[in-house]
Enzyme design. Structure first.
Site, PDB file in Angstrom:
ATOM      1  N   ASP A  15      51.553  34.356  35.291  1.00  0.00           N
ATOM      2  CA  ASP A  15      51.087  34.365  34.316  1.00  0.00           C
ATOM      3  C   ASP A  15      50.804  32.971  33.283  1.00  0.00           C
ATOM      4  OD1 ASP A  15      53.677  36.180  34.593  1.00  0.00           O
ATOM      5  OD2 ASP A  15      52.570  37.521  32.571  1.00  0.00           O
ATOM      6  N   GLN A  31      58.959  46.585  36.306  1.00  0.00           N
ATOM      7  CA  GLN A  31      57.423  47.049  36.781  1.00  0.00           C
ATOM      8  C   GLN A  31      56.681  47.712  37.654  1.00  0.00           C
ATOM      9  OE1 GLN A  31      59.408  44.406  35.671  1.00  0.00           O
ATOM     10  NE2 GLN A  31      57.651  43.667  33.941  1.00  0.00           N
TER      11      GLN A  31
HETATM   12  O1  MRU Z   1      56.697  40.463  32.270  1.00  0.00           O
HETATM   13  P1  MRU Z   1      55.549  41.491  32.154  1.00  0.00           P
HETATM   14  O2  MRU Z   1      55.838  42.322  32.310  1.00  0.00           O
HETATM   15  O3  MRU Z   1      54.294  40.991  31.389  1.00  0.00           O
HETATM   16  O4  MRU Z   1      55.009  40.753  33.374  1.00  0.00           O
HETATM   17  C1  MRU Z   1      53.819  40.495  34.214  1.00  0.00           C
HETATM   18  C2  MRU Z   1      53.812  40.186  35.179  1.00  0.00           C
HETATM   19  O5  MRU Z   1      54.373  38.786  35.788  1.00  0.00           O
HETATM   20  C3  MRU Z   1      52.298  39.706  35.645  1.00  0.00           C
HETATM   21  O6  MRU Z   1      52.530  39.464  37.586  1.00  0.00           O
HETATM   22  C4  MRU Z   1      50.929  38.794  35.242  1.00  0.00           C
HETATM   23  O7  MRU Z   1      51.700  39.052  34.356  1.00  0.00           O
HETATM   24  C5  MRU Z   1      50.272  38.938  36.468  1.00  0.00           C
HETATM   25  S1  MRU Z   1      49.263  40.292  35.238  1.00  0.00           S
HETATM   26  C6  MRU Z   1      47.667  40.886  35.842  1.00  0.00           C
END
Ligand code: MRU
Length: 369
Positions: free
Chosen positions: A243, A202
């Site tokens: 999260d 990501q």
């Molecule tokens: O697995 P993902 O891509 O949904 O994980 C996203 C993250 O870990 C982000 O750092 C988190 O959601 C914060 S987003 C503002």
């Protein structure tokens, strides 16, 4: 934020007035494509398959998913069914449960014939609120960057971030990136170290893409480079997203965040977490013991997808046939390693008292969301 001069959010109501459009994040950075969600099944798939991802955007999509469900059948039974379908899509980001609880509590007292319109109206509000929350995080977080910049006599501030907590992870602006965009837009000299964030990349695919589109100087690094850079004074501050953060300040975020916090602690680098209030789980007090950690398909570890020199998108295997793999998607950083939590109401110490001072209306109580 702008994509080639056109303002976009990550999710919006289509011109037809009922379906919902999203940016398909599985296609970035090689293609910018949008997808149309027409029913609650589409919304659930989009979250599960990570066409949308990032804690706040997962919640925002779930809110629209409920609205799509109410269009099909506005009964109490269907409301409960769609609540459960959407809640089961991803376990860790608490914004999902927050949005679903909010939608259900709002809709249940409303008569079924009026629920569809009410559900869309509330989903739009939840989406707009996310943008305002992120603006608040930007406003408070930029002061941290400003102080670092002043301490360096206006010199460049190097910020390390992990995963994508940018505008693509939210409805707009992002959480961890909001102070960064704010600082950049105000003319401060900022540079971002972007962790690639294996296995789904990501950072390399999404954070680098959005920072580049906004003109923010950045450099993609492998996940293991952060400690080395901190030892050599190349990181002034870490800012990540989250999260789920407990009411006591333990931070759950993308796998690898904990290791960055340890390295930051060892090197005296401040480690901040951008925390929108819907990401606080007031029912939990021990993040390591209590937050459910998503485990995803091992194929995300054993294979990689990218664009070939010829321009084709291809997937290759990088692990020997037969080697078992494990794919833990998140980890928990204990509050003792977190310098501060940047919320829409200000920066709080990572502690129950720190969060309670900013959100006095919330009481840390097991079993209450
Ligand atoms: O697995 P993902 O891509 O949904 O994980 C996203 C993250 O870990 C982000 O750092 C988190 O959601 C914060 S987003 C503002």
């Amino acid at each position: 934020m702008n994509v080639d001069g056109t303002p976009f959010r990550t999710i919006w109501r289509s011109d037809d007035g009922w379906s919902v459009e999203i940016i398909d994040q599985t296609k970035l950075p090689h293609a910018f494509e949008t997808l149309r969600l027409c029913d609650v099944g589409d919304a659930a798939r989009a979250i599960r398959e990570m066409e949308v991802r990032g804690a706040p955007l997962i919640g925002a999509t779930a809110a629209y998913g409920v609205a799509l469900a109410m269009r099909e059948d506005a009964s109490d039974t269907h409301l409960q069914t769609c609540y459960e379908t959407l809640l089961a899509t991803r376990p860790t980001a608490v914004n999902l449960r927050w949005a679903l609880d909010n939608m259900r509590a709002y809709l249940l007292p409303i008569a079924a014939p009026d629920r569809e319109a009410a559900a869309y109206a509330r989903a739009v509000e939840i989406n707009d609120e996310d943008v305002e929350i992120n603006r608040g995080i930007g406003k408070h977080g930029v002061e941290i960057i400003r102080a670092l910049s002043e301490a360096k006599g206006g010199g460049r501030v190097n910020i390390l971030t992990h995963c994508n907590a940018g505008w693509l992870a939210t409805v707009d602006r992002g959480t961890a990136t909001s102070p960064i965009y704010e600082a950049h837009d105000r003319g401060m000299d900022v540079h971002v170290w972007v962790d690639e964030t294996r296995p789904r990349n990501q950072g390399a695919s999404l954070t680098a893409w959005e920072l580049g589109r906004h003109g923010v100087p950045h450099t993609v690094i492998v996940d293991n480079a952060g400690g080395h850079l901190m030892q050599h004074g190349q990181v002034d501050v870490c800012i990540t997203g989250t999260d789920r953060t407990t009411g006591t300040g333990d931070v759950c975020n993308k796998i690898g965040t904990y290791l960055k916090a340890l390295a930051a602690h060892d090197n005296g680098v401040p480690f901040y977490v951008a925390l929108p209030s819907p990401t606080i789980d007031w029912t939990l007090s021990d993040g390591v013991a209590e937050i459910p950690i998503e485990q995803r398909d091992g194929v995300e570890v054993s294979e990689m997808t990218g664009r070939t020199n010829g321009g084709n998108i291809e997937t290759v295997r990088i692990v020997p046939d037969g080697s078992p793999v494990a794919n833990y998607a998140f980890d928990v950083t204990p509050r003792r390693l977190v310098t501060g939590l940047i919320t829409e109401r200000g920066v709080a110490p990572a502690s129950a008292d720190g969060l309670a001072a900013l959100f006095p209306e919330r009481v840390l109580k097991k079993g209450s969301a």
